[in-house]
Design a protein around this motif. Structure first.
Motif, PDB file in Angstrom:
ATOM      1  N   TYR A  75      24.735  24.198  39.164  1.00 51.89           N
ATOM      2  CA  TYR A  75      25.866  24.399  40.185  1.00 51.89           C
ATOM      3  C   TYR A  75      25.969  25.686  40.586  1.00 51.89           C
ATOM      4  N   GLU A  76      26.006  26.917  39.839  1.00 49.64           N
ATOM      5  CA  GLU A  76      26.190  28.148  40.168  1.00 49.64           C
ATOM      6  C   GLU A  76      25.111  28.597  41.469  1.00 49.64           C
ATOM      7  N   ARG A  77      24.150  28.007  41.324  1.00 48.59           N
ATOM      8  CA  ARG A  77      23.279  28.546  42.525  1.00 48.59           C
ATOM      9  C   ARG A  77      23.791  27.559  43.889  1.00 48.59           C
ATOM     10  N   VAL A  78      23.911  26.356  43.560  1.00 50.62           N
ATOM     11  CA  VAL A  78      24.539  25.562  44.775  1.00 50.62           C
ATOM     12  C   VAL A  78      25.725  25.926  45.397  1.00 50.62           C
ATOM     13  N   ALA A  79      26.744  26.462  44.554  1.00 53.28           N
ATOM     14  CA  ALA A  79      27.823  26.950  44.981  1.00 53.28           C
ATOM     15  C   ALA A  79      27.686  28.328  45.828  1.00 53.28           C
ATOM     16  N   VAL A  80      27.040  29.119  45.312  1.00 50.87           N
ATOM     17  CA  VAL A  80      26.495  30.361  46.102  1.00 50.87           C
ATOM     18  C   VAL A  80      26.056  29.872  47.538  1.00 50.87           C
ATOM     19  N   TRP A  81      24.908  28.982  47.437  1.00 49.31           N
ATOM     20  CA  TRP A  81      24.458  28.709  48.709  1.00 49.31           C
ATOM     21  C   TRP A  81      25.252  27.993  49.633  1.00 49.31           C
ATOM     22  N   ILE A  82      26.171  27.199  49.369  1.00 50.43           N
ATOM     23  CA  ILE A  82      27.085  26.492  50.307  1.00 50.43           C
ATOM     24  C   ILE A  82      28.263  27.466  50.639  1.00 50.43           C
ATOM     25  N   THR A  83      28.530  28.300  49.895  1.00 50.82           N
ATOM     26  CA  THR A  83      29.597  29.301  50.390  1.00 50.82           C
ATOM     27  C   THR A  83      28.963  30.552  51.304  1.00 50.82           C
ATOM     28  N   ASP A  84      27.647  30.803  51.080  1.00 52.37           N
ATOM     29  CA  ASP A  84      26.942  31.585  52.086  1.00 52.37           C
ATOM     30  C   ASP A  84      26.763  30.916  53.398  1.00 52.37           C
ATOM     31  N   MET A  85      26.715  29.344  53.346  1.00 51.73           N
ATOM     32  CA  MET A  85      26.517  28.483  54.572  1.00 51.73           C
ATOM     33  C   MET A  85      27.765  28.454  55.333  1.00 51.73           C
ATOM     34  N   GLU A  86      28.792  28.634  54.722  1.00 56.72           N
ATOM     35  CA  GLU A  86      30.147  28.721  55.482  1.00 56.72           C
ATOM     36  C   GLU A  86      30.381  29.853  56.244  1.00 56.72           C
ATOM     37  N   ILE A  87      29.820  31.105  55.841  1.00 51.59           N
ATOM     38  CA  ILE A  87      29.878  32.439  56.686  1.00 51.59           C
ATOM     39  C   ILE A  87      31.564  32.863  56.491  1.00 51.59           C
ATOM     40  N   PRO A  88      31.879  33.052  55.360  1.00 49.56           N
ATOM     41  CA  PRO A  88      33.360  33.547  55.249  1.00 49.56           C
ATOM     42  C   PRO A  88      33.311  34.879  55.940  1.00 49.56           C
ATOM     43  N   LYS A  89      34.563  35.301  56.605  1.00 49.49           N
ATOM     44  CA  LYS A  89      34.612  36.449  57.550  1.00 49.49           C
ATOM     45  C   LYS A  89      34.761  37.712  56.544  1.00 49.49           C
ATOM     46  N   THR A  90      35.615  38.000  55.552  1.00 48.63           N
ATOM     47  CA  THR A  90      35.821  38.819  54.737  1.00 48.63           C
ATOM     48  C   THR A  90      35.419  38.615  53.096  1.00 48.63           C
ATOM     49  N   HIS A  91      35.103  39.907  52.679  1.00 48.77           N
ATOM     50  CA  HIS A  91      34.730  39.701  51.173  1.00 48.77           C
ATOM     51  C   HIS A  91      35.731  38.903  50.505  1.00 48.77           C
ATOM     52  N   LEU A  92      37.029  39.342  50.930  1.00 46.29           N
ATOM     53  CA  LEU A  92      38.236  38.549  50.050  1.00 46.29           C
ATOM     54  C   LEU A  92      38.100  36.827  50.141  1.00 46.29           C
ATOM     55  N   GLU A  93      37.855  36.538  51.422  1.00 46.04           N
ATOM     56  CA  GLU A  93      37.474  35.196  51.730  1.00 46.04           C
ATOM     57  C   GLU A  93      36.587  34.480  51.183  1.00 46.04           C
ATOM     58  N   TYR A  94      35.540  35.333  50.998  1.00 52.30           N
ATOM     59  CA  TYR A  94      34.192  34.761  50.286  1.00 52.30           C
ATOM     60  C   TYR A  94      34.152  34.554  48.959  1.00 52.30           C
ATOM     61  N   GLU A  95      35.036  35.467  48.239  1.00 47.98           N
ATOM     62  CA  GLU A  95      35.466  35.509  46.876  1.00 47.98           C
ATOM     63  C   GLU A  95      36.329  34.285  46.445  1.00 47.98           C
ATOM     64  N   ASN A  96      37.142  34.075  47.473  1.00 54.05           N
ATOM     65  CA  ASN A  96      38.207  33.088  47.183  1.00 54.05           C
ATOM     66  C   ASN A  96      37.685  31.543  47.264  1.00 54.05           C
ATOM     67  N   ARG A  97      36.666  31.560  48.523  1.00 58.14           N
ATOM     68  CA  ARG A  97      36.351  30.224  48.422  1.00 58.14           C
ATOM     69  C   ARG A  97      35.208  29.879  47.420  1.00 58.14           C
ATOM     70  N   LEU A  98      34.368  30.777  47.002  1.00 57.36           N
ATOM     71  CA  LEU A  98      33.408  30.645  45.848  1.00 57.36           C
ATOM     72  C   LEU A  98      34.289  30.362  44.605  1.00 57.36           C
ATOM     73  N   THR A  99      35.457  30.931  44.379  1.00 60.04           N
ATOM     74  CA  THR A  99      36.059  31.061  43.164  1.00 60.04           C
ATOM     75  C   THR A  99      36.784  29.481  43.235  1.00 60.04           C
ATOM     76  N   MET A 100      37.201  28.993  44.143  1.00 60.06           N
ATOM     77  CA  MET A 100      37.769  27.759  44.129  1.00 60.06           C
ATOM     78  C   MET A 100      36.785  26.489  43.918  1.00 60.06           C
ATOM     79  N   LYS A 101      35.411  26.625  44.562  1.00 57.88           N
ATOM     80  CA  LYS A 101      34.492  25.963  44.287  1.00 57.88           C
ATOM     81  C   LYS A 101      34.013  25.931  42.782  1.00 57.88           C
ATOM     82  N   MET A 102      33.773  27.123  42.199  1.00 56.75           N
ATOM     83  CA  MET A 102      33.078  27.090  41.047  1.00 56.75           C
ATOM     84  C   MET A 102      34.329  26.474  39.758  1.00 56.75           C
ATOM     85  N   PHE A 103      35.565  26.884  40.255  1.00 53.78           N
ATOM     86  CA  PHE A 103      36.577  26.545  39.187  1.00 53.78           C
ATOM     87  C   PHE A 103      36.823  25.209  39.002  1.00 53.78           C
TER      88      PHE A 103
END
Length: 923
Positions: free
Chosen positions: A536-564
């Motif tokens: 799932y770690e690899r799947v979570a990174v892939w789907i977060t990349d697919m969403e194309i977050p605008k900022t680094h902060l937004e990217y980390e927050n989205r990945l954080t919520m999915k992973m947790f």
């Protein structure tokens, strides 16, 4: 600009000014002759290559005359500092990659960066080229202005604080002052290239620290294109893409020195050595962390992580002490446990025949077979557990509130108060800029900026949500499989014992079928958890990349919520099952409940007569301890084994054989998500010690020992095993703060339900005060077991090997519930005591939740998020900055006016003299 390389064709001799090595003392500079090789590269440009033959520096051995010290962070001229290093090798696809590198490096030079190449013949593997990058002063000031980097303009006159009483008690835990405060405190202000005189620029080479320099260079590298001029191919941009397609093999800033010794050059700070010596060694586990030095060397983002981890570990000490006290109370009250004594008594527990726990395979059994588990259960299920559960609810609040105060202090000390807005505006991900081709006007900046259309954003979000739901459903399916395993394997364990009426039913000497089932199921569940987590770690990174977050902060927050969210279900679902579902939907003899219907023959599990709490404890210990053990093995042993061979060579003769960039090149790369996994590990642990702490009071103690080791393992990795990460800023721990708050609130509810429904505390209290004789627990075991007529048990529920129960003078068996006995008007229906206990459980949950929540909110209200001292200092600093800036502007205007006045006077004098000359000519 000229590229400096390692190949030589034509030789010429030039003279350069060279200073002596740091080990030769503070002698005068000497004029040294260097042999420099000039040759034409394949593009026709002149390339410069230094050959250090004949170079003599005072105090150096003869061997170093022939081969200079490569362990340096400077270009060959010894003046320009290496701010970043890129490495690459020639391979089959060399021409295409060489063309990319040529265009990329040409664009870097247009940006103002200076480059120097180390030929592969100079590297030990004879394959790797190293491109060294230096950012000159003009580039640094330009991008410092763009990024609004805060720099000092005046030495701070605000004192650090008052002397602490009995400070000598904390002296053994303190580090030297130059380690704790590696630089003085300054008033800072965002850099403005037009006001360089406003700032304290004593030395341009050291004004921007190395962490700021590598941050600026990486900002340029991440946005520099590698397409030819005139051809705009948006996707051909940035060092990250060049790394992914293999054009470059690595990109990293350099460590300032080896971790085991100081740098030879006095201009190098040797901060890595100080960090290793005072922080990374395990013998320093009782010392405070040099947070300011960590922040200075690695950046604020890594600094805030270690500050949080250190504070969390400090607060765990108090929870661990209370947990040990609670456990000690359970041990000391061991002999006063009348329930366990009745169970173990041959005349009481030995005379009670219990109904079979499964169909066909499980025999009738004696109550005293659970003697050992009842004693074990008392260690964790006693009166002290209620107090500890309430204490942990308050402890969580204190931890979060005091962390907010510590975080506010760090924000002030590290100049991060105004960083959030800058971060949102300036840290747009290069991937967003490349992949979003649509433009629209920003109403605030009035500039065109890329954006993602709403339709595309919704489609990507739906796909992402569907993927997360699928994986969570997969976890639930695996948990159901483990439950089915528990139901099936229990029958197998129980069938091992063939003569239950004469001997206590055990597997081995101390392991009951319930315990064996719980342990094996927990181990299987842990293996499933780790496997699902890996994928799932690899799947979570892939789907977060697919969403194309605008900022680094937004990217980390989205990945954080999915992973947790995934980790929450993955790690805690088995504990939730044991705590809130096992033994709650069993039915009774003659009318049992089945997992997949009666045809499945998988009867729902029952709890021990002593309750399910001991099984929850077993589940928690195995999953929590297994995760911490596996995490430490991954973090400590695997990097050590992986780098053992190359590090061994670089460790013995680094100065003579390996250059600084080669030593760092063999180290592990610290990815952008490196800290994310560190936070995730600690937050999952935080959930274990808060959500289910009522079942295992020693959980904070295990977490404390793990975190003491974790801090040193992480610091050891950063200083010895990882390349130096690019410095980045963060004012707080991001989305993890909200996750911690949610877990803290949920923990109050879960612990209240554990004490009410999983523990046997409430039934005992009801019996003691409402049904017991002389306010004692005598007779509780008999009261808590209902009676069932064996002749009423259906054939499907009876054991295969039947025994003539009438020969044993018994026609009934007992089961754990509160129901009327056979022959009663309401036989096998719930008694009034059952409803009294249920009401008491609900009342306990409501009272405990309200008490803890009231205390939590009161404590949160009483403790301000920002200390008053920090507020006062911040206001004073703002005032002084405005005053100093105003005075600077006034002085600048005065200087301009005086300069213009002098110019006007000179022009008037010259015009007057001209008039006199004309008049004299006329006369």
């Amino acid at each position: 600009m000229r590229r400096i390389t390692g190949k030589a064709k034509d030789e010429t001799l030039i003279e350069l000014q060279s200073t002596t090595d740091s080990q030769t003392g503070d002698g005068p500079a000497v004029l040294t002759a260097f042999r420099i090789n000039l040759h034409s590269d394949e593009n026709g440009g002149n390339n410069v290559s230094s050959l250090s033959e004949g170079v003599t520096l005072p105090g150096h051995a003869e061997t170093e005359k022939l081969q200079p010290n490569k362990d340096t962070v400077f270009f060959r001229d010894g003046v320009r500092r290496i701010d970043f290093v890129l490495s690459y090798v020639d391979d089959k696809d060399g021409e295409k990659k060489q063309e990319r590198r040529r265009e990329f490096e040409a664009n870097l030079e247009k940006q103002g960066l200076e480059l120097e190449t180390e030929d592969k013949s100079d590297s030990k593997d004879q394959k790797t080229y190293f491109l060294k990058i230096h950012a000159p002063w003009d580039v640094l000031t330009t991008y410092a202005d763009v990024l609004k980097i805060k720099v000092p303009f005046k030495l701070s006159d605000i004192p650090h604080g008052q002397d602490v009483p009995l400070e000598w008690l904390t002296h053994p835990f303190r580090l030297p002052e130059h380690i704790m405060r590696p630089q003085p405190d300054y008033f800072t202000y965002p850099f403005d290239k037009a006001k360089t005189n406003f700032f304290l620029i004593s030395d341009k080479d050291t004004f921007f620290p190395p962490s700021t320099r590598n941050r600026i260079v990486f900002y340029i590298l991440a946005r520099c294109p590698y397409y030819k001029e005139g051809r705009k191919e948006k996707d051909k941009t940035g060092i990250k893409r060049l790394l992914s397609n293999g054009t470059y093999t690595a990109a990293f800033p350099l460590h300032d020195c080896p971790y085991w010794k100081r740098a030879r050059n006095a201009e190098c700070e040797s901060e890595r050595y100080n960090l290793y010596n005072h922080w990374a060694r395990f013998l320093c586990f009782y010392k405070e962390q040099p947070l300011n030095l960590i922040r200075k060397y690695y950046g604020e983002k890594i600094g805030i992580y270690f500050a949080w981890l250190g504070f969390y570990t400090e607060m765990l000490f108090f929870a661990a002490v209370m947990g040990v006290i609670c456990f000690t109370y359970g041990v000391l009250s061991y002999d006063d446990n009348k329930s366990s004594k009745e169970i173990c008594d041959a005349n009481i527990g030995g005379s009670i025949v219990m109904c079979p726990l499964c169909d066909k395979k499980c025999p009738f059994w004696k109550l005293n077979s659970t003697c050992l588990s009842s004693w074990q259960s008392h260690l964790f299920d006693n009166e002290g557990t209620v107090f500890f559960a309430i204490f942990m609810g308050i402890w969580v609040t204190l931890f979060l509130e005091f962390w907010k105060r510590r975080q506010a202090r760090l924000e002030y000390e590290w100049d991060l108060v105004d960083f959030e807005e800058e971060q949102q505006q300036l840290q747009i991900r290069p991937e967003f800029e490349i992949r979003c081709t649509n433009k629209r006007l920003n109403k605030i900046t009035q500039e065109m900026e890329p954006y993602l259309p709403v339709t595309s954003k919704c489609a990507r979000f739906c796909l992402s949500a569907a993927t997360v739901i699928f994986w969570i459903s997969l976890i639930v399916a695996c948990i159901i499989g483990v439950i089915a395993y528990r139901l099936a394997v229990y029958a197998a364990f129980a069938s091992i014992i063939k003569d239950p009426m004469r001997k206590i039913q055990v597997v081995g000497r101390f392991i009951t079928p319930q315990l064996a089932t719980s342990v094996t199921a927990s181990c299987i569940n842990f293996v499933i958890i780790m496997i699902l987590n890996f994928f799932y770690e690899r799947v979570a990174v892939w789907i977060t990349d697919m969403e194309i977050p605008k900022t680094h902060l937004e990217y980390e927050n989205r990945l954080t919520m999915k992973m947790f969210l995934f980790q929450f279900v993955n790690y805690y679902s088995s504990c939730f099952y044991v705590a809130f579902f096992k033994g709650k939907f069993v039915g009774h003899p003659g009318d049992y409940a089945y997992m997949f219907g009666k045809s499945s023959k998988l009867r729902n599990e029952e709890c021990d007569p002593g309750g399910c709490l001991i099984e929850l404890t077993t589940q928690l210990v195995i999953v929590m301890s297994g995760k911490q053990l596996w995490g430490n093995i991954q973090e400590a042993l695997l990097p050590l084994i992986r780098n053992w061979w190359s590090s061994r060579k670089g460790r013995h003769h680094p100065a003579n054989h390996y250059s600084r960039w080669e030593q760092d090149h063999v180290l592990l790369n610290f990815s952008q998500l490196g800290l994310f996994y560190e936070y995730l590990e600690m937050v999952v642990q935080f959930g274990f010690i808060t959500l289910f702490v009522a079942s295992f009071p020693l959980a904070p103690l295990l977490a404390l020992f793990n975190n003491i080791l974790e801090i040193r393992v992480d610091s050891w990795k950063f200083t010895t095993q990882f390349r130096r990460p690019v410095a980045s800023k963060a004012r707080n721990i991001g989305a993890w703060q909200e996750i911690l708050n949610a877990v803290a609130i949920l923990s109050v509810v879960t612990n209240a339900f554990i004490m009410a429904f999983t523990s046997d505390m409430i039934p005992r209290m009801v019996f003691l005060y409402a049904y017991g004789k002389d306010a004692s627990m005598t007779g509780y075991v008999n009261n808590s077991l209902s009676i069932y007529n064996i002749s009423h048990i259906p054939d499907d529920n009876m054991p295969e090997e039947r025994v003539n129960w009438f020969d044993n003078s018994t026609a009934t068996c007992r089961y754990r519930d509160y129901r009327y006995p056979p022959g009663h008007d309401k036989e096998y229906t719930h008694t009034m005591q059952f409803w009294h206990i249920l009401a008491a459980k609900m009342a306990f949950i409501i009272i405990m939740e309200h008490v803890v929540f009231v205390v939590k909110f009161f404590v949160a209200w009483m403790i301000p998020d920002v200390p008053s001292v920090v507020k006062a200092r911040f206001k004073r600093e703002r005032y002084l900055i405005q005053e100093y800036l105003h005075n600077y502007e006034v002085e600048s205007v005065k200087i301009q006016m005086s300069a213009s006045f002098i110019t006007e006077q000179q022009s008037e004098l010259s015009s007057t003299s001209d008039k006199h000359e004309v008049l004299s000519e006329c006369l």
